[in-house]
Write an enzyme that holds these catalytic residues in place. Structure first.
Site, short mmCIF file in Angstrom:
data_model
loop_
_atom_site.label_atom_id
_atom_site.label_comp_id
_atom_site.label_asym_id
_atom_site.label_seq_id
_atom_site.Cartn_x
_atom_site.Cartn_y
_atom_site.Cartn_z
N ASP A 1 0.89 -1.20 -0.01
CA ASP A 1 0.19 0.24 0.12
C ASP A 1 0.85 1.00 -0.10
OD1 ASP A 1 -2.09 1.82 0.65
OD2 ASP A 1 -3.51 -0.23 0.99
N HIS B 1 2.13 1.97 -3.17
CA HIS B 1 1.20 2.97 -3.88
C HIS B 1 1.73 4.53 -3.69
CE1 HIS B 1 -2.38 -0.02 -3.32
NE2 HIS B 1 -1.29 -0.66 -3.90
#
Length: 400
Positions: A223, A246
């Protein structure tokens, strides 16, 4: 054991090490060492050593002089929920010296507040040691959902003047670390690693954090490498290496009522490799009214990044028809170079209710990775967008 601890606390002018092995770090004059193995920790990777850690911390926290809580090197300590709560009486800085490996109890139901290690109300603390905080997340990632989030490995909360350095975080069940409601924090030389498919395993998340300096960290997760939430301000990130993950994200903002403004956030001299996003600002639809301003991404290197520069005010909002009320202003993207796997490496996708305002893109050079040949930029609902110097891909007129 009780007599030994009382004896340690009475001595204030000598260095006393009650552990099995001396700390690797320099011991301060008059410092007492509280080794968790002297409080019952087995270090056999089977016995739950959480209470021993808590008791050693409590003794050090209440000490009259300088104190070092030691997790000795060369051993693996399995632990369930650990709550280390101040305020402390020890002479600052209180040192939590994690040299060995802490392995989480793999049963997520053993954590009452979805937190594994929580440090709160502990001021003037230094957390270091070169050890490893292993969340054992591979055991539970398949059960993780938005409704059933997994425990955070390390939460630093409601504290001031903290120093977190030289630690390794591996495979958290949920987020690797959170810094919440804290002021004047320095973070350096962390390594945070989890597979790119691990769900919701942000590297470090900030919420109501003020005056933070984070540098020289290597983060690769499933993430956001960095995520910045409500109320965070005056944050500086330098020499952060991100990938997989991310990206370096301001947001998500506006998911919950009562969120606070964020601002004065700078990412400087960072690099991203193989990430889904690079420099990212994101907010939800139907958000409370708040501002996100004075955000700078400068001297950033992108290597095969999907969305190198992206403002997305429609993040995860399929069930929320109303536009975002987060006002994004004074965001600057300066000297950002490298390669992309996206056809649209520059995307400003803002709110039609409160368009982004005063956005600067300066000296941008984002080239496609073959077989991709052509790239372009896109802009929706933004005003006062400034292009300075050379910008590639070329600027695109902004639409409503």
């Amino acid at each position: 054991m009780i007599k030994t601890c009382i004896f340690c606390l009475l001595i204030s002018n000598a260095v006393v090490n009650i552990g099995a092995a001396p700390p690797k770090g320099r011991i301060l004059q008059g410092e007492t060492v509280f080794d968790i193995t002297k409080y019952g920790a087995k270090g056999d990777d089977t016995t739950d050593d959480a209470m021993a850690f808590i008791q050693a911390f409590r003794a050090g926290c209440d000490a009259a002089g300088r104190a070092r809580i030691l997790v000795p090197a060369g051993r693996k300590f399995m632990m369930g929920e650990v709550i280390l709560r101040g305020p402390c009486k020890a002479k600052p800085p209180l040192i939590i010296d994690i040299q060995g490996t802490l392995n989480a109890n793999p049963d997520p139901s053993s954590y009452s507040n979805r937190m594994w290690i929580l440090i709160e109300y502990v001021h003037n603390v230094k957390i270091t040691g070169g050890g490893t905080i292993h969340g054992q997340g591979h055991n539970v990632w398949k059960y993780a959902t938005e409704a059933h989030k997994m425990p955070v490995s390390f939460t630093f909360q409601s504290s001031t003047n903290g120093d977190i350095s030289n630690l390794n975080f591996v495979d958290a069940m949920g987020f690797h670390s959170k810094l919440i409601d804290s002021i004047n924090i320095k973070v350096t030389n962390l390594t945070i690693i989890a597979p790119d498919e691990s769900p919701n395993t942000d590297g470090m998340h900030f919420s109501n954090a003020t005056n933070v300096d984070m540098s020289d960290c290597v983060i690769g997760t499933g993430d956001d490498c960095i995520s910045i939430g409500t109320g965070s301000k005056n944050l500086l990130f330098t020499r952060i290496k991100c990938g997989p993950g991310h990206g370096l994200s301001v947001g998500s903002l506006g998911k919950r009522p009562g969120e606070l403004n964020v601002g004065n956030i700078t990412f400087l001299n960072c690099s991203l490799k193989g990430t889904t996003n690079g420099a990212r600002i994101k907010s939800y639809h139907e958000s409370p009214e708040l501002t996100a301003d004075k955000i700078i991404y400068k001297d950033i290197i992108m290597d095969s990044v999907k969305n190198p520069i992206i403002i997305n005010q429609h993040y995860d909002s399929k069930k929320r028809p109303g536009q975002s009320s987060v006002k994004i202003t004074d965001a600057r993207f300066i000297n950002i170079k490298g390669t992309t796997i996206s056809k649209v490496p520059i995307l400003l996708n803002c709110s039609s209710k409160y368009p982004c305002n005063n956005i600067e893109l300066s000296n941008i050079d984002l080239r496609p990775v073959p077989p991709l040949q052509e790239v372009s930029s896109a802009c929706v609902s933004a005003t006062n967008v400034k292009y300075v110097g050379n910008v590639y891909p070329p600027a695109t007129p902004c639409t409503k």
